[in-house]
Scaffold this motif. Structure first.
Motif, mmCIF file in Angstrom:
data_model
loop_
_atom_site.group_PDB
_atom_site.id
_atom_site.type_symbol
_atom_site.label_atom_id
_atom_site.label_comp_id
_atom_site.label_asym_id
_atom_site.label_seq_id
_atom_site.Cartn_x
_atom_site.Cartn_y
_atom_site.Cartn_z
ATOM 1 N N PHE A 7 11.623 62.399 3.049
ATOM 2 C CA PHE A 7 10.375 61.697 2.712
ATOM 3 C C PHE A 7 9.194 62.380 3.381
ATOM 4 O O PHE A 7 8.161 62.639 2.749
ATOM 5 C CB PHE A 7 10.485 60.241 3.158
ATOM 6 N N GLN A 23 2.567 61.530 -5.620
ATOM 7 C CA GLN A 23 3.070 61.711 -4.265
ATOM 8 C C GLN A 23 4.086 60.637 -3.899
ATOM 9 O O GLN A 23 5.128 60.925 -3.301
ATOM 10 C CB GLN A 23 1.911 61.674 -3.259
ATOM 11 N N GLY A 24 3.821 59.393 -4.288
ATOM 12 C CA GLY A 24 4.751 58.313 -3.998
ATOM 13 C C GLY A 24 6.071 58.473 -4.730
ATOM 14 O O GLY A 24 7.145 58.283 -4.155
ATOM 15 N N ALA A 27 7.946 61.376 -3.094
ATOM 16 C CA ALA A 27 8.474 61.013 -1.784
ATOM 17 C C ALA A 27 9.660 60.056 -1.913
ATOM 18 O O ALA A 27 10.646 60.175 -1.186
ATOM 19 C CB ALA A 27 7.366 60.395 -0.928
ATOM 20 N N GLY A 28 9.570 59.108 -2.852
ATOM 21 C CA GLY A 28 10.680 58.185 -3.066
ATOM 22 C C GLY A 28 11.916 58.890 -3.580
ATOM 23 O O GLY A 28 13.045 58.591 -3.149
ATOM 24 N N CYS A 30 12.656 62.071 -3.061
ATOM 25 C CA CYS A 30 13.181 62.878 -1.956
ATOM 26 C C CYS A 30 13.919 62.007 -0.944
ATOM 27 O O CYS A 30 14.961 62.402 -0.403
ATOM 28 C CB CYS A 30 12.040 63.646 -1.284
ATOM 29 N N VAL A 104 1.335 55.063 -1.278
ATOM 30 C CA VAL A 104 2.408 56.045 -1.359
ATOM 31 C C VAL A 104 3.735 55.413 -0.944
ATOM 32 O O VAL A 104 4.767 55.591 -1.610
ATOM 33 C CB VAL A 104 2.087 57.273 -0.474
ATOM 34 N N CYS A 105 3.709 54.643 0.142
ATOM 35 C CA CYS A 105 4.947 54.011 0.629
ATOM 36 C C CYS A 105 5.483 52.969 -0.359
ATOM 37 O O CYS A 105 6.697 52.875 -0.569
ATOM 38 C CB CYS A 105 4.693 53.367 1.996
ATOM 39 N N ALA A 108 6.902 54.852 -3.332
ATOM 40 C CA ALA A 108 8.138 55.494 -2.890
ATOM 41 C C ALA A 108 9.268 54.468 -2.770
ATOM 42 O O ALA A 108 10.417 54.740 -3.150
ATOM 43 C CB ALA A 108 7.916 56.197 -1.553
ATOM 44 N N THR A 111 10.477 53.594 -6.271
ATOM 45 C CA THR A 111 11.255 54.713 -6.816
ATOM 46 C C THR A 111 12.646 54.757 -6.189
ATOM 47 O O THR A 111 13.655 54.914 -6.883
ATOM 48 C CB THR A 111 10.523 56.039 -6.553
ATOM 49 N N PHE A 112 12.680 54.617 -4.858
ATOM 50 C CA PHE A 112 13.964 54.646 -4.169
ATOM 51 C C PHE A 112 14.859 53.489 -4.612
ATOM 52 O O PHE A 112 16.065 53.660 -4.816
ATOM 53 C CB PHE A 112 13.746 54.594 -2.654
#
Length: 547
Positions: A7, A23-24, A27-28, A30, A104-105, A108, A111-112
């Motif tokens: 992340f 970006q979010g 990052a999610g 990843c 972003v968090c 992410a 997405t996660f």
């Protein structure tokens, strides 16, 4: 722990500035890959029955790892805006005040969560299949079989159901978009234009990108006003996907239309391979038409309704087939003309068009009567000739702007022109690759997952962030995202090629000699101002940009 590190690495810069949304999602994704790698490692450890630490040691190690990872994530989120601004600075974009870490968090996390649900669904299917298999075969063999069958099942559903349904929907949508009649582009009245009442190609069958290409070119009056001398109306021939049923038939139609417009009587003849939708970069074609005072004929054939990424994914053979058919027809007729009365023949393509244009001409077919050259801009990383030349570049020359042997056949250019002196001698055929170091479509590679790419070594390209670093797996995913948004940069960066840079490229390829340095500088300024005024600067101004 691995998820947090992945992340954090995803927040570092690559080639293209990212919005908080991309970006979010990145990052999610990843985080999910790092999390999966950690789970896989733990399961493998248990499966091999290796010794495990005590509960107390494990608890202390977990607490320490959590604290370190949390600190790393906080620091990387804090620096995210600074890293994005390091890209925006080299691209002369306004800096951002924040990278929106909370947004972003949240993105992410969503997405996660989606990927985690899919992963756990896969695990449930594996366990179900393995349990059934254990009734007749040993446990470990059943477990492996469960993984293989579940993988095939998920792949089959994804490719044959979801992907096919998405492809059919997109194909239908792009087909309707291609047929759209735009009132600002009426049918040409002049009989010597493609799509006119006298043309062999119907205006309604040109497709939206074809109509745009025919209607948007400069006239003799516009060219003369810039050059200060006599000029001609350029010849532009385009055949849409709906004109004929096969690539060969469309290529033959394009040849007949080019002959009807006396295109073989011009000084310069360019065989263009469009991008996926059939789009042709006006920055490329307007430039060469001005440089040669309109004494230029160009011809192109559409091969897909889909945009370039989708066309490359679902119809990779269509572009090469169409490019090959068109070149064969044009070249076959061109070779039968007297050498002192025929035009100089060139190839051109941008992006997917560059890759397919590379495939259009075969060495043994043209070696006895070679064409004059080619200008290929933004070649995708899968381009065969580009990849070979780059891999065999002269020692010491950078991967983002190679030098190849003595520069007599192939040269590379970017925003600052070539590295080879302009007065260096050329051979009988001139090939120029126009590319930007910030173009992920050119510099992406699957091996970036496990080794740092050569273009990251010092010295770096002028439009690459000095803060860019390589991370296993993550960098490849970052560049994959960069490819998706490579048309969203300002003109002159990423995958948006500027007319002023095309000027230098066409001067080299077509051996322009009747322009002074001051006149060329003035032409660059005028074409750049026109391109930005007409909203061709990036994908936000021009959604069709890049095809």
């Amino acid at each position: 722990m691995l998820g947090a590190l992945f992340f954090a690495a995803a927040l570092t810069p690559t080639l293209i500035p990212r919005s908080y949304l991309t970006q979010g999602a990145l990052a999610g994704g990843c985080f999910a890959i790092g999390y999966f790698a950690g789970i896989l490692w733990r399961r493998l450890w248990h499966y091999l029955e290796l010794p495990e630490p005590s509960a107390r040691a494990r608890s202390i190690a977990n607490a320490l790892a959590a604290a370190i990872c949390l600190l790393i994530v906080i620091v990387f989120l804090w620096r995210a805006a600074e890293w994005q601004n390091s890209i925006r600075t080299v691209m002369k974009m306004a800096p951002v005040e924040t990278a929106h870490p909370l947004k972003v968090c949240v993105i992410a996390g969503i997405t996660f969560a989606v990927l985690l649900v899919l992963g756990r669904l896969f695990a449930v299917v594996v366990r179900f299949l393995a349990a059934r298999a254990r009734l007749v075969i040993p446990r470990k063999v059943a477990n492996v079989l469960g993984v293989l069958v579940a993988g095939l099942l998920f792949w089959s559903i994804a490719s044959n159901v979801l992907v096919r349904a998405a492809f059919n929907a997109l194909d239908s949508s792009f087909r309707e978009l291609d047929a759209l009649q735009e009132p600002e582009r009426p049918q040409p009245a002049a009989p010597d234009q493609t799509g006119s009442s006298a043309s062999l190609v119907k205006w309604t069958e040109l497709g939206r990108m074809g109509r745009r290409f025919i209607a948007s070119g400069p006239t003799a009056t516009e060219i003369g006003a810039v050059t200060g001398g006599l000029a001609q109306n350029p010849v532009r021939v385009y055949v849409g996907l709906g004109s004929r049923d096969t690539a060969q038939a469309r290529a033959r139609l394009a040849l007949e239309e080019l002959k009807r417009q006396h295109g073989f009587e011009r000084k310069i003849l360019i065989v263009i391979t469009p991008t996926g939708t059939g789009w042709i970069d006006p920055a490329a074609m307007d430039t060469v038409e001005y440089l040669h005072h309109g004494d230029v004929a160009s011809v192109a054939v559409q091969y897909s309704y889909l945009n370039s990424p989708l066309s490359l994914m679902f119809q990779p053979e269509y572009g090469a087939e169409a490019a090959r058919a068109l070149f064969s027809e044009i070249y076959g007729y061109w070779t039968r003309l007297p050498k002192d009365k025929r035009p100089k023949l060139y190839l051109h393509g941008l992006s997917l068009g560059a890759m397919n244009s590379e495939k259009s001409a075969e060495l043994f077919e043209t070696i006895g009567d070679p064409i004059a050259g080619a200008l290929w801009s933004g070649p995708p990383f899968e381009s065969r000739i580009w990849r070979s030349v780059t891999a065999n570049r002269n020692q010491g020359s950078p991967a983002w702007l190679p030098e190849f042997r003595d520069g007599r056949v192939v040269r590379f250019m970017n925003q600052n022109g070539p590295t080879v002196p302009a007065d260096a001698p050329w051979g009988p055929m001139r090939v120029v690759y126009l590319q930007y170091a910030s173009d992920a479509i050119t510099f992406f590679a699957y091996r970036d997952a496990y080794q740092a790419p050569a273009w990251m070594r010092a010295p770096r390209g002028p439009d690459v962030s000095p803060e860019l670093r390589w991370y296993p797996i993550v960098t490849m995913l970052q560049l994959a995202v960069d490819m998706a948004v490579a048309n969203g940069t300002p003109m002159g960066f990423g995958h948006v090629y500027a007319p002023e840079h095309y000027v230098d490229a066409w001067v080299a390829v077509t051996d322009v000699r009747d322009w002074s340095a001051d006149a060329l500088a003035q032409l660059k300024e005028q074409l750049a101002a026109k391109a930005r005024k007409t909203g061709a600067g990036n994908v936000d101004d021009d959604p069709d940009r890049g095809g």
